[in-house]
Design an enzyme around this catalytic site. Structure first.
Site, PDB file in Angstrom:
ATOM      1  N   LYS A  66       0.823  -1.221   0.000  1.00 25.41           N
ATOM      2  CA  LYS A  66       0.000   0.000   0.000  1.00 25.41           C
ATOM      3  C   LYS A  66       0.857   1.271   0.000  1.00 25.41           C
ATOM      4  O   LYS A  66       0.487   2.280  -0.577  1.00 25.41           O
ATOM      5  CB  LYS A  66      -0.944   0.002   1.203  1.00 25.41           C
ATOM      6  CG  LYS A  66      -2.023  -1.056   1.084  1.00 25.41           C
ATOM      7  CD  LYS A  66      -2.981  -1.017   2.250  1.00 25.41           C
ATOM      8  CE  LYS A  66      -3.928  -2.215   2.190  1.00 25.41           C
ATOM      9  NZ  LYS A  66      -4.927  -2.200   3.244  1.00 25.41           N
ATOM     10  N   ASP A 102      -9.810   2.327   3.040  1.00 27.61           N
ATOM     11  CA  ASP A 102      -9.849   1.531   4.281  1.00 27.61           C
ATOM     12  C   ASP A 102     -10.551   2.285   5.412  1.00 27.61           C
ATOM     13  O   ASP A 102     -11.347   1.722   6.156  1.00 27.61           O
ATOM     14  CB  ASP A 102      -8.433   1.160   4.727  1.00 27.61           C
ATOM     15  CG  ASP A 102      -7.812   0.102   3.839  1.00 27.61           C
ATOM     16  OD1 ASP A 102      -8.568  -0.719   3.284  1.00 27.61           O
ATOM     17  OD2 ASP A 102      -6.578   0.094   3.704  1.00 27.61           O
TER      18      ASP A 102
END
Ligand code: ATR
Length: 275
Positions: A66, A102
């Protein structure tokens, strides 16, 4: 041919994202193909560039890439700016745009699916790795009473809190780092486990009186009851795992790519049924 999407990670074979996006596509009548893409640890960038060169439309990015994805994209949008991590890439006008869904995933699951208000609550976030990094700013934006970050290695929690210091005023009672040994005597209405301790069957060392009456214990892991949730249940807290967050972050990615937000409840139900 269907528009092509994938989740890229290492490992990636366990990912439920293809299942979730296939369900969203069926539900919304969108014609997409969604695969798993294993990237070698030393060639994330090459894997991503090849995917888009060969006609790919968008990627989800998972562990451990990420942060690299944040470095790679041409421009960051929304949650990716504060998180400095990207879990969703969209190709638009020849540019790679990076997003992080997220945090929205966690907040939507808490507020919409579980009916928990974050505003005004004392929140404990456990862990100071990538998972905490991605959700800290969205949590602060909901204006909790206070947000404490606890971590096994206290220096990492302190660094995380320093990094997000400019947003600290969003929580009236402040943003602070504390070692686990310093939690005695404190109570929280919301305790979120963003550590990977559950993978080893372990949990952070928590004192007994941590949960305020009516508290929710939330574990970002899913698929099994972790030691943390077992502890929380034994201490009278309500419990939730991270399956709802997984589906919510996927729904937000789907919206970014396709301009339509699928209903999440039937997909969460389907996945719980499959487990
Ligand atoms: P992620 O991206 O999933 O957050 P990470 O960056 O490796 O992964 O971070 C894992 C987190 O889980 C860290 O906060 C780690 O604590 P340390 O910073 O002290 O390593 C935490 N963690 C892992 N195992 C743990 C355990 N058994 N008890 C408490 N915390 C643990």
């Amino acid at each position: 041919m269907s528009d092509r999407y994938a989740v890229v990670g290492n490992p990636v074979s366990h990912s439920k994202s293809p299942l979730i996006h296939a369900a969203f596509a069926r539900q919304t009548g969108q014609d997409i193909a969604y695969d798993r893409l294993l990237a070698p640890l030393e060639d994330f960038e090459g894997t991503v560039r090849r995917f888009f060169r060969e006609g790919g439309h968008g990627l989800n990015v998972t562990v451990p890439f990420k942060r690299e994805a944040w470095d790679l994209v041409d421009r960051c949008e929304g949650g990716a700016l504060a998180a400095e991590a990207v879990n969703t890439i969209k190709l638009e006008g020849g540019e790679l745009l990076g997003y992080n869904t997220d945090g929205i995933g966690l907040v939507s699951d808490l507020e919409q699916n579980l009916g928990i208000a974050i505003a005004g609550r004392r929140v404990l976030l456990m862990g100071a790795g990538g998972a905490s990094h991605g959700v800290l700013h969205p949590l602060l934006e909901r204006r909790p009473d206070s947000l404490v970050v606890a971590n096994r290695t206290p220096g990492r929690a302190e660094a995380l809190v320093r990094h997000f210091q400019r947003y600290a005023a969003l929580a009236k009672g402040g943003l602070a780092a504390r070692p686990y040994s310093d939690l005695s005597g404190l109570q929280f209405e919301l305790v979120i486990n963003a550590t990977s301790a559950g993978l080893e069957g372990a949990m952070p060392p928590l004192p007994d009186g941590l949960f305020a009456p009516g508290a929710l214990a939330y574990d970002m892991m899913y698929g099994r009851e972790t030691a943390f949730l077992a502890f929380a249940r034994a201490h009278g807290a309500a419990c939730a795992d991270g399956l709802g967050m997984l589906v919510e972050q996927a729904a937000e990615s789907f919206r970014i790519w396709r301009g339509i937000r699928p209903l999440t409840a039937p997909v969460i139900e389907q996945l719980r049924g499959d487990a």
